[in-house]
Structure formats: C-alpha cells, structure tokens
Design an enzyme around this catalytic site. Structure first.
Site, PDB file in Angstrom:
ATOM      1  N   THR A   1       4.556  -4.231   5.775  1.00  0.00           N
ATOM      2  CA  THR A   1       4.113  -3.631   4.516  1.00  0.00           C
ATOM      3  C   THR A   1       2.658  -3.197   4.538  1.00  0.00           C
ATOM      4  OG1 THR A   1       3.488  -5.778   3.582  1.00  0.00           O
ATOM      5  CG2 THR A   1       5.756  -5.024   3.208  1.00  0.00           C
ATOM      6  N   LYS A   2       1.911  -3.578   5.571  1.00  0.00           N
ATOM      7  CA  LYS A   2       0.481  -3.276   5.584  1.00  0.00           C
ATOM      8  C   LYS A   2       0.222  -1.775   5.728  1.00  0.00           C
ATOM      9  CE  LYS A   2      -1.342  -7.451   5.290  1.00  0.00           C
ATOM     10  NZ  LYS A   2      -0.151  -8.249   4.948  1.00  0.00           N
ATOM     11  N   THR A   3      -1.017  -1.376   5.476  1.00  0.00           N
ATOM     12  CA  THR A   3      -1.385   0.035   5.545  1.00  0.00           C
ATOM     13  C   THR A   3      -1.049   0.618   6.908  1.00  0.00           C
ATOM     14  OG1 THR A   3      -3.182  -0.473   3.996  1.00  0.00           O
ATOM     15  CG2 THR A   3      -3.255   1.654   5.119  1.00  0.00           C
TER      16      THR A   3
END
Length: 382
Positions: free
Chosen positions: A183-185
C-alpha cells in the site's frame, strides 16, 4: 470501492516489471542478488543517500538500523504514542525500551516539547515518525537531540519523496528507513524494506546484521564487533522478485506522487464544508522548506466509527489510524501508562479515518466517497 487497489498500476507497469522479473529468472539468483543491488543503487540515487541497504520489511529495517546505530539493552528511545506498532516494537525487538511522547495535533508527528519532557539519563535516541503526509519538525527535534547528545533515528517508512531543505527523509540523523509494503507510495508485491544512511559504519553493520553476520560469502564474527555487544545477525534479505517490481515502479514514482496530490486536492475541495468532518489534512508551515507527499488521505470526523459503518454499508473501504494509541497497547502495559497521558495521540485514535486513496482512483470515485460522507452528516449527497 476498496480502500486500496493497485491492479491497474500493475497492468500499466507490467511490461517493465516482466522484463526485470525475466532477468531474475535468467540469472537464477532469487534472494540478495543482482536485482537487489540494482535497486539499492537506484534508491540511493533517488534519495541522495550514501547507502541504501535492502531488507525484507520496513519493520526489520527499523530493528536493524537501531542495532547498527548502537542501541543496546537498557537504552531508551523516545517514540510518538500515535503511530503504527512497528515504531515502538522495533525498539523492543532491538532489546531497548520505548518511551512514549505526545504528538502535534496538526501533523500527527512527534512533538519536540513532549519528547523533551520524557528524556532521562538512559535516553539514547529520539525516533520521529513522518506520518501520512509530511515530515516531523526536524529542526526542533535535531536541536533537542543535539542538546542532549542523542541519536536521531527516523521512522521514514511512509516518507519516500519527502524532503527537508532538499534532504530526503531518513537522512537527517543517524539514518532512516523505507517500507515497500504494497500500500505504500512505492509498493512491492509483498513485504520489503530499505535502510537509508550516510554513515559508513552504520551501513556496514546493517549489511552484516541482515545476513546472519555475513558480508558476502565470508562469516563475520559478530562477537568481535564491539558496537553490537555480541548480538548475532538475522535473515532479513530482500528477494529479487520484489526488487524487480520496485525497480520497475520507481521509474514512475514522481508521476504517482503528483497524481496523489491531485486526488488529495479533489478530496479537500469536496469535503471542506462538510459538517462533522472536523479536520482535513493540514500541512504545517515549518521554518525549513519541506514538501508534502500524500501516502494516505486521513481526516478527523465526529462519530468516526458510525461513519465507518455507514461507508462500509455502501461498499466503501476505509482504514482507521490507529484504533489504540501505542502507550495503551497491551504489549506495553508494563510501562504503566493510563488514558489521558498523551491526549493528542488519544484524540487522534478516536477520530482519524483514511478514505480510499491510490493513484488509479478516478475522481468520480472521490465524488462517490464524498457524497456518502456528506449523506451521513446531513442526510443529503449534494
């Protein structure tokens, strides 16, 4: 509508990803191989770090960074009471003691004045967490650390792309970390992480610790490294498939960050006048130049849990950040904290919620989410 989805991102990036993955298979080295080395060099180039050390998760990155920086049993590390559990459990896993402090209500980051109030003769480091959108007040925290002879270890897991006077997050003290959780950038297909540091010795020790005490093919006798107090290494190598995915996605990272900024602006425009939504993401103006990067879009809301149920009933995913503050988590009960000890952190846990947010989210979906939020508070959608 899910809280997070990257299916379209992977469809678009698949030609580049598949090329890197095929290279991994052709070489037959699937862990701690050439593709990992390529990623380390690419991330070092993007962030400006002297060293980027790939590991298997953001959590391990924090644990190994703390150990490589010399944090030892009995040491205390100041951490914010409002953060993901790994900010504090990493300290415990490094066999040190987390000491909690309150947050700034606007940025959700460690408050320097609160941190100063809990420093003791055993305090060895302060750990700011750059949460959600912007960096902690690094000017104030670095002054605090210098005044007390403390290390600064940054939990910059969410902060890829954030900079302070041009210096990338994670490079304003002893070191920092990146998480590449999906889910991180910049997200992988599974767990992966990175240590960032400009310190040659910390980088050397972190490289040893992540690989059972090995440096390349040679066993390094950990007991002979005084900075580690005889503590052995572990298995925290990054696998080359994750490195292949991340290399391909890194090329489009700045475009993804720009898209996130546009989506955040769309949310803000549509929610700014909704009664019951009491705080939109607030970019705190600092004396130093810093840039926001929207990892998630988090608001504060009246009757937060009822709002979540309302959105869930309409098929809209959300994420609560965080249901219980760290100082009240059962695993830290021995530290003796009570409700009311850190009021800003506790208020944030009661009121914050993340709305669906990812680069492939269309603005029509933002409209749908905001209409549902408005309906909950006013009974109407427009």
């Amino acid at each position: 509508m899910p809280f997070f989805d990257q299916a379209e991102t992977f469809r678009k990036a698949w030609p580049a990803i598949s090329g890197h993955v095929e290279d991994v298979f052709d070489r037959g080295k699937f862990s701690h191989g050439r593709k990992v080395s390529e990623l380390e060099k690419a991330v070092a180039g993007y962030t400006g770090a002297r060293h980027a050390i790939a590991v298997n998760s953001g959590t391990d990155a924090l644990v190994l960074l703390l150990r490589a920086a010399g944090i030892a049993p009995g040491d205390e590390v100041v951490v914010p009471a409002f953060s993901f559990a790994a900010s504090a459990t990493s300290v415990a896993l490094a066999r040190a003691r987390p000491v909690f402090a309150d947050i700034e209500p606007e940025s959700y980051a460690l408050d320097a004045a609160s941190a100063a109030s809990v420093i003791s003769e055993r305090t060895r480091a302060v750990m700011p967490v750059h949460l959600f959108t912007q960096m902690a007040d690094m000017d104030a925290l670095r002054v605090l650390a210098a005044d007390h002879g403390l290390l600064v270890v940054e939990d910059s897991a969410e902060a890829i792309g954030m900079r302070w006077n041009g210096v990338h997050a994670g490079l304003l003290g002893a070191g920092g970390v990146l998480s590449f959780f999906p889910t991180k950038t910049l997200g992988a297909l599974g767990d992966a992480g990175m240590i960032l540091t400009d310190d040659d010795e910390i980088a050397r020790l972190a490289g040893i610790l992540r690989h059972h005490g090995r440096m390349g093919k040679t066993i390094d006798h950990i007991a002979g490294i005084s900075n580690l107090s005889g503590v052995s290494g572990t298995n925290s190598k990054m696998d080359d498939i994750q490195a292949a995915v991340l290399l391909a996605k890194l090329a489009g990272l700045d475009a993804q960050i720009e898209r996130r900024a546009r989506l955040a602006a769309a949310y803000t425009e549509r929610l700014r006048d909704v009664p019951g939504v009491t705080r939109l993401p607030t970019i705190v103006e600092r004396t130093s130049d810093t840039n926001p990067v929207f990892y998630v879009y988090v608001v504060e809301a009246d009757r937060r849990d009822d709002l979540v149920r309302h959105l869930t009933d309409r098929g809209i995913g959300t994420e609560v950040y965080y249901p219980i503050p760290l100082h009240l988590q059962p695993c830290f009960s021995a530290l003796g904290h009570s409700p009311g000890d850190f009021p800003h952190a506790e208020r944030a846990c009661e009121r914050t919620v993340g709305l669906p947010f990812y680069p492939d989210l269309p603005e029509s979906a933002v409209d749908m989410v905001c209409d549902a939020v408005r309906e909950f508070y006013t009974g109407r959608t427009g």
